[in-house]
Design an enzyme around this catalytic site. Structure first.
Site, PDB file in Angstrom:
ATOM      1  N   SER A 118       0.824  -1.208   0.000  1.00  0.00           N
ATOM      2  CA  SER A 118       0.000   0.000   0.000  1.00  0.00           C
ATOM      3  C   SER A 118       0.857   1.257   0.000  1.00  0.00           C
ATOM      4  O   SER A 118       0.357   2.332  -0.282  1.00  0.00           O
ATOM      5  CB  SER A 118      -0.956   0.006   1.192  1.00  0.00           C
ATOM      6  OG  SER A 118      -0.282  -0.302   2.371  1.00  0.00           O
ATOM      7  N   HIS A 139      -3.276  -3.477  -5.815  1.00  0.00           N
ATOM      8  CA  HIS A 139      -3.568  -2.912  -4.489  1.00  0.00           C
ATOM      9  C   HIS A 139      -5.052  -3.090  -4.179  1.00  0.00           C
ATOM     10  O   HIS A 139      -5.907  -2.374  -4.702  1.00  0.00           O
ATOM     11  CB  HIS A 139      -3.169  -1.433  -4.458  1.00  0.00           C
ATOM     12  CG  HIS A 139      -3.329  -0.809  -3.112  1.00  0.00           C
ATOM     13  ND1 HIS A 139      -3.705   0.495  -2.931  1.00  0.00           N
ATOM     14  CD2 HIS A 139      -3.183  -1.326  -1.853  1.00  0.00           C
ATOM     15  CE1 HIS A 139      -3.779   0.758  -1.628  1.00  0.00           C
ATOM     16  NE2 HIS A 139      -3.466  -0.334  -0.972  1.00  0.00           N
ATOM     17  N   GLU A 151      -6.370  -1.022  -7.360  1.00  0.00           N
ATOM     18  CA  GLU A 151      -5.459  -0.151  -8.108  1.00  0.00           C
ATOM     19  C   GLU A 151      -4.411  -1.056  -8.753  1.00  0.00           C
ATOM     20  O   GLU A 151      -3.703  -1.783  -8.042  1.00  0.00           O
ATOM     21  CB  GLU A 151      -4.782   0.856  -7.169  1.00  0.00           C
ATOM     22  CG  GLU A 151      -5.745   1.914  -6.632  1.00  0.00           C
ATOM     23  CD  GLU A 151      -5.079   2.907  -5.680  1.00  0.00           C
ATOM     24  OE1 GLU A 151      -5.346   4.103  -5.797  1.00  0.00           O
ATOM     25  OE2 GLU A 151      -4.289   2.480  -4.815  1.00  0.00           O
ATOM     26  N   ASN A 189      -4.490   6.810  -1.609  1.00  0.00           N
ATOM     27  CA  ASN A 189      -3.782   7.273  -0.411  1.00  0.00           C
ATOM     28  C   ASN A 189      -3.111   8.631  -0.622  1.00  0.00           C
ATOM     29  O   ASN A 189      -2.743   9.298   0.339  1.00  0.00           O
ATOM     30  CB  ASN A 189      -2.753   6.237   0.048  1.00  0.00           C
ATOM     31  CG  ASN A 189      -3.431   5.133   0.843  1.00  0.00           C
ATOM     32  OD1 ASN A 189      -4.533   5.324   1.363  1.00  0.00           O
ATOM     33  ND2 ASN A 189      -2.802   3.978   0.916  1.00  0.00           N
TER      34      ASN A 189
HETATM   35  P1  NAI Z   1      -1.136  -9.169   8.301  1.00  0.00           P
HETATM   36  O1  NAI Z   1      -0.171  -8.837   9.373  1.00  0.00           O
HETATM   37  O2  NAI Z   1      -2.557  -9.436   8.648  1.00  0.00           O
HETATM   38  O3  NAI Z   1      -0.604 -10.445   7.487  1.00  0.00           O
HETATM   39  C1  NAI Z   1       0.721 -10.585   7.039  1.00  0.00           C
HETATM   40  C2  NAI Z   1       1.018 -12.068   6.894  1.00  0.00           C
HETATM   41  O4  NAI Z   1       2.258 -12.230   6.227  1.00  0.00           O
HETATM   42  C3  NAI Z   1       1.148 -12.808   8.229  1.00  0.00           C
HETATM   43  O5  NAI Z   1       0.280 -13.927   8.236  1.00  0.00           O
HETATM   44  C4  NAI Z   1       2.604 -13.227   8.275  1.00  0.00           C
HETATM   45  O6  NAI Z   1       2.806 -14.499   8.929  1.00  0.00           O
HETATM   46  C5  NAI Z   1       2.895 -13.343   6.802  1.00  0.00           C
HETATM   47  N1  NAI Z   1       4.318 -13.314   6.477  1.00  0.00           N
HETATM   48  C6  NAI Z   1       5.301 -12.595   7.080  1.00  0.00           C
HETATM   49  N2  NAI Z   1       6.481 -12.857   6.462  1.00  0.00           N
HETATM   50  C7  NAI Z   1       6.227 -13.740   5.473  1.00  0.00           C
HETATM   51  C8  NAI Z   1       7.028 -14.389   4.510  1.00  0.00           C
HETATM   52  N3  NAI Z   1       8.346 -14.161   4.436  1.00  0.00           N
HETATM   53  N4  NAI Z   1       6.440 -15.261   3.646  1.00  0.00           N
HETATM   54  C9  NAI Z   1       5.112 -15.477   3.703  1.00  0.00           C
HETATM   55  N5  NAI Z   1       4.300 -14.889   4.606  1.00  0.00           N
HETATM   56  C10 NAI Z   1       4.866 -14.031   5.473  1.00  0.00           C
HETATM   57  O7  NAI Z   1      -1.028  -7.977   7.218  1.00  0.00           O
HETATM   58  P2  NAI Z   1      -2.123  -7.444   6.196  1.00  0.00           P
HETATM   59  O8  NAI Z   1      -2.926  -6.388   6.856  1.00  0.00           O
HETATM   60  O9  NAI Z   1      -2.808  -8.597   5.559  1.00  0.00           O
HETATM   61  O10 NAI Z   1      -1.207  -6.684   5.136  1.00  0.00           O
HETATM   62  C11 NAI Z   1      -0.435  -7.392   4.192  1.00  0.00           C
HETATM   63  C12 NAI Z   1       0.031  -6.446   3.089  1.00  0.00           C
HETATM   64  O11 NAI Z   1      -1.100  -5.831   2.472  1.00  0.00           O
HETATM   65  C13 NAI Z   1       0.916  -5.296   3.575  1.00  0.00           C
HETATM   66  O12 NAI Z   1       1.855  -5.034   2.567  1.00  0.00           O
HETATM   67  C14 NAI Z   1      -0.055  -4.145   3.701  1.00  0.00           C
HETATM   68  O13 NAI Z   1       0.562  -2.896   3.575  1.00  0.00           O
HETATM   69  C15 NAI Z   1      -0.981  -4.413   2.513  1.00  0.00           C
HETATM   70  N6  NAI Z   1      -2.310  -3.832   2.624  1.00  0.00           N
HETATM   71  C16 NAI Z   1      -3.010  -3.893   3.801  1.00  0.00           C
HETATM   72  C17 NAI Z   1      -4.279  -3.337   3.888  1.00  0.00           C
HETATM   73  C18 NAI Z   1      -5.056  -3.403   5.173  1.00  0.00           C
HETATM   74  O14 NAI Z   1      -6.048  -2.657   5.306  1.00  0.00           O
HETATM   75  N7  NAI Z   1      -4.704  -4.268   6.115  1.00  0.00           N
HETATM   76  C19 NAI Z   1      -4.897  -2.674   2.724  1.00  0.00           C
HETATM   77  C20 NAI Z   1      -4.122  -2.748   1.518  1.00  0.00           C
HETATM   78  C21 NAI Z   1      -2.866  -3.287   1.491  1.00  0.00           C
END
Ligand code: NAI
Length: 490
Positions: A118, A139, A151, A189
């Site tokens: 993001s 995105h 996006e 954003n």
């Molecule tokens: P989250 O913390 O819920 O999930 C991240 C996951 O990645 C965890 O399950 C973790 O174990 C896993 N992980 C960590 N290192 C890893 C690796 N080396 N290989 C495989 N898995 C790994 O995070 P979330 O909220 O799902 O965000 C994920 C991405 O999406 C980030 O880049 C965030 O910026 C982006 N994003 C998040 C939004 C939101 O509202 N939460 C909206 C749009 C994008």
């Protein structure tokens, strides 16, 4: 090769976003490999995905064992003829390039590598992989199954066919796509920053309080939530971090400058709803602060309308007020007895009054849709006497509550939307996205009632420019430099 031939989808990261992405890919008929080193997280994700699919896609939920494969390492995922990899791991450049590089090695040069970042640069993530031309931003917004926007972001090296293919696929999954060139904040954003930033400045300058701004933005703009309610919902920690990341990526451009009052709130741990306290209190039994509208105080003896203030005239029609018409009068002005009432054009009421030789002036904020508005902000110059109460009587009959704020340029909604519109035009000027894509992104990514280019059509480009230039002359802050594109004829 068509999008349908990209049958295998590999989602890396089984957190909030990865689960949602896996769910919609499964619902669209793909088989999905879900990868996360945390096996407890993988297990929870599979259960979660199964129960959510059971409601709307029982057929897919029934075949989940066959369609969804979970792995703690990407190297264990089956290799199909070509795979779309979507990473949703934590927001770290090093982790994302590492994960996508391993995927490229495992799935081969034909794989498409999408990142759900993001805030990081898609160009920079791509450059850290062996196949930068096959890396694209996808995105999604949270919650993925509900939010319609994706996006699709092209980095400098992204093959345009790869971006097209991913965009087609997102559409096939039921999403609306906004195409973007890799630039800080993409569309949503970046363009949304003014929604929070101007509201925070108004409070910082003590023009008014959060409850009044929220009431005006909802009632005058048909926004579902005001900026302070929304910051408390998103989390002030998250919202401030996004602002800071966009500001930093734009080399500390004042247009994106973080707010000291929001930083203070974050420092105090007042993140918003999740902490029970943000701008507002969410403690059990707490009553949300409300804006106190101006009390009605009689009617003017005479209401005279000049030429062409569609907003004030529409309010007067809604109120059923008998109006005398004076074709000689200045455009956009209504007289309540001897007081001039006009819509803001970015100057203060005191400045408008001085330009009229000291005549008392009530300034009214702009609204997005005069037929639907239910609240409006106002400010007065010296000497307006009872006019504000009289205006509150008339607008009350029109179903519009009147909220007085201190006399600052551009009031509340006009100022906020002018800044957002200006950013939208700058984003288009720089070729980051087209006006249509920007409007789609802002409506679907942030739930705005309509997009900034639609607002420009309603208010008129010259009037928006006048508002932005009014802010510039009040502040002499480059935050309020008008986009050159706003000065060009359309
Ligand atoms: P989250 O913390 O819920 O999930 C991240 C996951 O990645 C965890 O399950 C973790 O174990 C896993 N992980 C960590 N290192 C890893 C690796 N080396 N290989 C495989 N898995 C790994 O995070 P979330 O909220 O799902 O965000 C994920 C991405 O999406 C980030 O880049 C965030 O910026 C982006 N994003 C998040 C939004 C939101 O509202 N939460 C909206 C749009 C994008």
């Amino acid at each position: 090769m068509t999008t349908r031939e990209l049958t295998t989808v590999c989602v890396i990261g089984a957190g909030t976003m990865g689960r949602g992405i896996a769910q919609i890919a499964l619902a669209a008929g793909h088989s999905v490999a879900l990868v996360d080193p945390d096996s407890a997280q993988l297990h929870a994700a599979a259960t979660d995905i199964g129960s959510r699919l059971a409601r709307r896609h029982p057929d897919v939920a029934g075949r989940l064992g066959e369609l969804l494969h979970t792995h703690t390492a990407v190297a264990d995922a089956a290799v199909g003829p070509r795979t779309l990899v979507i990473e949703a791991v934590l927001e770290s450049l090093a982790v994302k390039t590492d994960v996508l590089s391993s995927a490229a090695e495992h799935f081969g040069a034909q794989a498409i590598l999408a990142t759900n970042t993001s805030s990081l640069s898609v160009t920079e993530i791509a450059a850290g992989t062996p196949t930068p031309e096959r890396v694209v931003g996808m995105h999604f917004f949270n919650p993925v199954p509900v939010m319609r926007l994706v996006e699709v972001v092209r980095g400098v090296q992204t093959d345009p066919d790869v971006a097209d293919e991913v965009a087609d696929l997102a559409v096939a999954w039921g999403k609306d796509v906004a195409r973007v060139r890799s630039a800080p904040g993409f569309i949503v954003n970046r363009v949304a920053r003014g929604f929070y930033g101007e509201a925070l400045r108004l409070v910082e300058e003590q023009v008014t309080d959060p409850a009044t701004i929220d009431a005006v933005v909802r009632g005058a703009g048909q926004f579902r939530m005001g900026p302070f309610e929304l910051m408390d919902l998103i989390g002030n920690d998250v919202n401030a971090a996004v602002t800071r990341s966009v500001w930093t990526a734009f080399n500390f451009d004042p247009r994106f400058e973080p707010s000291r009052i929001q930083d203070e709130l974050v420092a105090a741990g007042r993140y918003g709803r999740k902490r029970g306290q943000g701008f507002y209190s969410y403690a059990e039994g707490a009553t949300p602060p409300r804006s106190t509208p101006v009390a009605p105080a009689g009617r003017p003896l005479q209401v005279v309308s000049g030429r062409g203030s569609s907003q004030l005239d529409s309010f007067l029609v809604r109120a059923g007020v008998e109006v005398e018409h004076d074709p000689q009068s200045e455009p956009g002005v209504v007289l309540l007895d001897d007081t001039v009432v006009r819509i803001t054009r970015g100057r203060t009421a005191q400045e408008e009054s001085a330009a009229l030789g000291g005549a008392p002036v009530v300034l009214v904020d702009r609204v997005l849709s005069p037929d639907d508005a239910s609240a409006v902000a106002v400010a007065t110059s010296a000497g307006t006497g009872d006019t504000l109460g009289q205006l509150a009587t008339i607008l009350g009959d029109a179903g519009v509550s009147v909220h007085e704020v201190a006399d600052a340029p551009g009031l509340v909604l006009a100022r906020t939307l002018a800044v957002i519109i200006n950013e939208a035009w700058e984003t288009a000027l720089h070729g980051v996205a087209s006006p249509d894509d920007i409007d789609v992104a802002m409506q679907l990514g942030t739930n705005y009632p309509s997009g900034p280019f639609e607002w420009t059509r309603r208010w008129g480009q010259a009037d928006v420019l006048e508002l932005v230039d009014g802010l510039w002359s009040a502040y002499h802050d480059t935050r309020y430099r008008a986009s050159r594109r706003l000065r060009l004829p359309t």
